[in-house]
Design a protein around this motif. Structure first.
Motif, PDB file in Angstrom:
ATOM      1  N   TYR A   1     -13.266  -9.536  -8.758  1.00  0.00           N
ATOM      2  CA  TYR A   1     -14.449  -8.703  -8.972  1.00  0.00           C
ATOM      3  C   TYR A   1     -13.997  -7.288  -9.275  1.00  0.00           C
ATOM      4  O   TYR A   1     -12.859  -6.890  -8.997  1.00  0.00           O
ATOM      5  N   PHE A   2     -14.905  -6.495  -9.817  1.00  0.00           N
ATOM      6  CA  PHE A   2     -14.722  -5.057  -9.870  1.00  0.00           C
ATOM      7  C   PHE A   2     -16.071  -4.396  -9.608  1.00  0.00           C
ATOM      8  O   PHE A   2     -17.122  -4.880 -10.041  1.00  0.00           O
ATOM      9  N   GLY A   3     -16.034  -3.321  -8.854  1.00  0.00           N
ATOM     10  CA  GLY A   3     -17.258  -2.608  -8.533  1.00  0.00           C
ATOM     11  C   GLY A   3     -17.648  -1.661  -9.647  1.00  0.00           C
ATOM     12  O   GLY A   3     -16.785  -1.049 -10.279  1.00  0.00           O
TER      13      GLY A   3
ATOM     14  N   ILE B   1     -15.992   5.073  -4.917  1.00  0.00           N
ATOM     15  CA  ILE B   1     -15.710   5.625  -6.239  1.00  0.00           C
ATOM     16  C   ILE B   1     -15.345   4.512  -7.217  1.00  0.00           C
ATOM     17  O   ILE B   1     -15.874   4.431  -8.310  1.00  0.00           O
ATOM     18  N   PHE B   2     -14.434   3.646  -6.814  1.00  0.00           N
ATOM     19  CA  PHE B   2     -14.178   2.419  -7.566  1.00  0.00           C
ATOM     20  C   PHE B   2     -13.533   1.408  -6.636  1.00  0.00           C
ATOM     21  O   PHE B   2     -12.977   1.756  -5.585  1.00  0.00           O
ATOM     22  N   SER B   3     -13.603   0.118  -7.012  1.00  0.00           N
ATOM     23  CA  SER B   3     -13.009  -0.935  -6.192  1.00  0.00           C
ATOM     24  C   SER B   3     -12.813  -2.174  -7.044  1.00  0.00           C
ATOM     25  O   SER B   3     -13.415  -2.338  -8.109  1.00  0.00           O
ATOM     26  N   GLY B   4     -11.963  -3.058  -6.571  1.00  0.00           N
ATOM     27  CA  GLY B   4     -11.718  -4.324  -7.255  1.00  0.00           C
ATOM     28  C   GLY B   4     -10.934  -5.259  -6.368  1.00  0.00           C
ATOM     29  O   GLY B   4     -10.447  -4.888  -5.293  1.00  0.00           O
ATOM     30  N   GLY B   5     -10.791  -6.497  -6.826  1.00  0.00           N
ATOM     31  CA  GLY B   5     -10.030  -7.481  -6.076  1.00  0.00           C
ATOM     32  C   GLY B   5      -9.823  -8.737  -6.906  1.00  0.00           C
ATOM     33  O   GLY B   5     -10.598  -9.034  -7.812  1.00  0.00           O
ATOM     34  N   PHE B   6      -8.744  -9.479  -6.591  1.00  0.00           N
ATOM     35  CA  PHE B   6      -8.472 -10.716  -7.323  1.00  0.00           C
ATOM     36  C   PHE B   6      -7.675 -11.662  -6.430  1.00  0.00           C
ATOM     37  O   PHE B   6      -6.921 -11.254  -5.547  1.00  0.00           O
TER      38      PHE B   6
ATOM     39  N   PHE C   1      -8.590  -3.554  -3.504  1.00  0.00           N
ATOM     40  CA  PHE C   1      -8.154  -2.160  -3.569  1.00  0.00           C
ATOM     41  C   PHE C   1      -9.347  -1.283  -3.939  1.00  0.00           C
ATOM     42  O   PHE C   1     -10.391  -1.775  -4.399  1.00  0.00           O
ATOM     43  N   GLY C   2      -9.183   0.018  -3.753  1.00  0.00           N
ATOM     44  CA  GLY C   2     -10.261   0.918  -4.135  1.00  0.00           C
ATOM     45  C   GLY C   2     -10.096   2.304  -3.538  1.00  0.00           C
ATOM     46  O   GLY C   2      -9.123   2.608  -2.844  1.00  0.00           O
TER      47      GLY C   2
ATOM     48  N   PHE D   1      -7.891   5.997   0.043  1.00  0.00           N
ATOM     49  CA  PHE D   1      -7.271   5.078  -0.903  1.00  0.00           C
ATOM     50  C   PHE D   1      -6.775   3.871  -0.102  1.00  0.00           C
ATOM     51  O   PHE D   1      -6.056   4.042   0.896  1.00  0.00           O
ATOM     52  N   HIS D   2      -7.128   2.665  -0.535  1.00  0.00           N
ATOM     53  CA  HIS D   2      -6.802   1.504   0.291  1.00  0.00           C
ATOM     54  C   HIS D   2      -6.392   0.301  -0.558  1.00  0.00           C
ATOM     55  O   HIS D   2      -6.828   0.134  -1.700  1.00  0.00           O
TER      56      HIS D   2
END
Length: 467
Positions: free
Chosen positions: A43-45, A99-104, A118-119, A165-166
């Protein structure tokens, strides 16, 4: 002082997100348990829209209690509000903007059992405890409180704006165990804290004047990130530039981590546990600390102008008093480095799934059982300067169909014993939208609500094969 009390009572926030916790169709639920279940391949936010969170509440009297048009005198209601609260009542604030995020997911070609997320998000955290003794002093004055010590230790406040940041790692070990961990880098935008104050103020009968005012003080306030923003040389352009720099790792830095695990006890029962924000921030830059320590005696205000023969005016008189206070209270200003610890958050839940899903074209179940409903209990706790903040939630979750899920919660917490929340997650194609609100039944009179929250967001999701 009264203005501060009233305004503080109007606005407060909390960090508990019981509606989002365990809602596996929403990717942001991994921020509450890095070892939670995952239902998407990646996904991506939507930037700045993937997670917006705000919660308003208060422990103690509400805005309605003070300002309601009920025929009761305002001063009477204000007295009831002040006397009805204690020094452990608090006003807290938490706001988050992703601010932004994503994952796979990744792993072997036949079983992608690992997930990387992450994001970056921005967070505001604030808590101030109700200064009961000082509020009573402001309300009653000291004339009727001779020899009564008023505690200055009731002053207890901390506020911080940060960016985070994570990167998180999640692994499904087998059908019974999933664990996860998330590393964090904190960048502090601004910080204020004053949490270890001691002392008292006492009025006694005087000898040279009507009263003696005795101050026994050990007060300290530490700040970072504020001096450069408020000096005379700062303009709006430089402030915006500086704040932007701090958001992207240009502030005072710190490290932290989250950890979580989900355990499937049998086909229908499961439990999970998470610990969040185990970390610190080291404040080295743009520091300004203030400290007052010692015993002070002031003989009070002489109600008779002492030098009228030489043309002393009222302004001159009060200026002299102001100079006396400046001479008496010596504020020690330093730039000493300091460390703040993030408020640790604990979540745990016990869950029961039921209502087995069946194929549409036959009266049979799927090979790997899937359930339409779940219910359970969730416990939340968060460290705070005076005592832990706790909440217990009972919930019901329902999958209406593949693209729509709903959740209802009933929460007992520091704010109230009848908090009902509703949440929904919907998906149209790859676009996911969710919205959640707390204390739903009190929205008809928001001014009388102990707490009201809102969470919403948009993501683009590629789901795993639906069960």
């Amino acid at each position: 002082m009264m203005y501060f009390i009233i305004v503080s009572c109007c606005f407060s926030f909390s960090q508990n997100k019981q509606l989002l916790y365990g809602f596996s169709e929403i990717p942001q639920s991994l921020l509450l348990n890095p070892g939670g279940k995952i239902t998407n391949d990646f996904y991506f936010g939507i930037p700045l829209l993937s997670h917006i969170h705000s919660n308003v509440g208060i422990t103690g009297s509400t805005v309605y209690d003070i300002f309601a048009n009920d025929g009761i005198d305002f001063n009477t209601k204000l007295q009831h509000a002040v006397y009805g609260m204690n020094s452990k009542d608090f006003f807290s604030a938490n706001q988050q903007l992703e601010i932004f995020s994503g994952g796979f997911s990744f792993g072997s070609s036949y079983e992608k059992n690992q997930y990387l997320s992450f994001g970056v998000y921005q967070e505001l955290d604030f808590i101030a405890y109700f200064p009961k003794d000082l509020a009573v002093l402001a309300l009653e004055g000291n004339q009727n409180n001779i020899n009564r010590p008023f505690k200055t230790s009731d002053i207890n406040v901390t506020a911080e704006a940060i960016s985070v940041f994570h990167v998180g790692y999640n692994k499904k070990v087998n059908n019974k165990l999933t664990f996860g961990v998330r590393g964090k880098i904190y960048s502090s935008i601004a910080n204020i804290n004053s949490t270890k104050n001691k002392g008292h103020f006492t009025t006694t009968n005087g000898q040279n004047n009507f009263y003696n005012h005795i101050f026994n003080l050990d007060l300290e306030a530490r700040t970072s990130g504020l001096t450069s923003l408020t000096n005379d040389e700062s303009d709006s352009g430089s402030v915006v530039k500086d704040l932007t720099k701090r958001v992207f790792l240009g502030g005072n830095l710190g490290l932290g981590f989250d950890v979580g695990v989900t355990r499937q006890l049998d086909e229908q029962w499961s439990m999970d546990v998470s610990l969040l924000d185990i970390g610190f921030i080291r404040h080295k830059k743009d520091i300004e600390n203030y400290k007052i320590e010692g015993n002070y005696i002031y003989e009070g205000v002489d109600p008779i102008f002492t030098d009228t023969a030489n043309g002393q005016t009222a302004e001159d008189y009060w200026n002299a008093i102001e100079e006396d206070f400046e001479d008496i209270f010596e504020i020690d200003t330093t730039t000493a480095k300091y460390t703040t610890w993030r408020p640790i958050k604990f979540n745990a839940s016990l869950n029961y799934a039921f209502g087995e899903k069946k194929y549409k074209d036959c009266n049979c179940t799927r090979p790997e059982k899937s359930y339409l409903n779940s219910t359970g209990l969730q416990l939340f706790a968060m460290s705070r300067p005076k005592q832990a903040q706790l909440a217990l939630t009972a919930y019901y979750y329902r999958r209406l169909f593949n693209g729509l899920q709903v959740k209802a919660t009933y929460t007992i917490d520091s704010y109230s014993a009848y908090n009902v929340g509703l949440g929904m997650s919907a998906r149209l194609g790859g676009v996911n939208f969710y919205i959640m609100t707390d204390n739903f039944l009190q929205l008809k009179n928001i001014y009388n609500a102990q707490s009201v929250s809102l969470q919403l967001g948009f993501n683009y999701i590629f789901n795993k094969n639906e069960n």
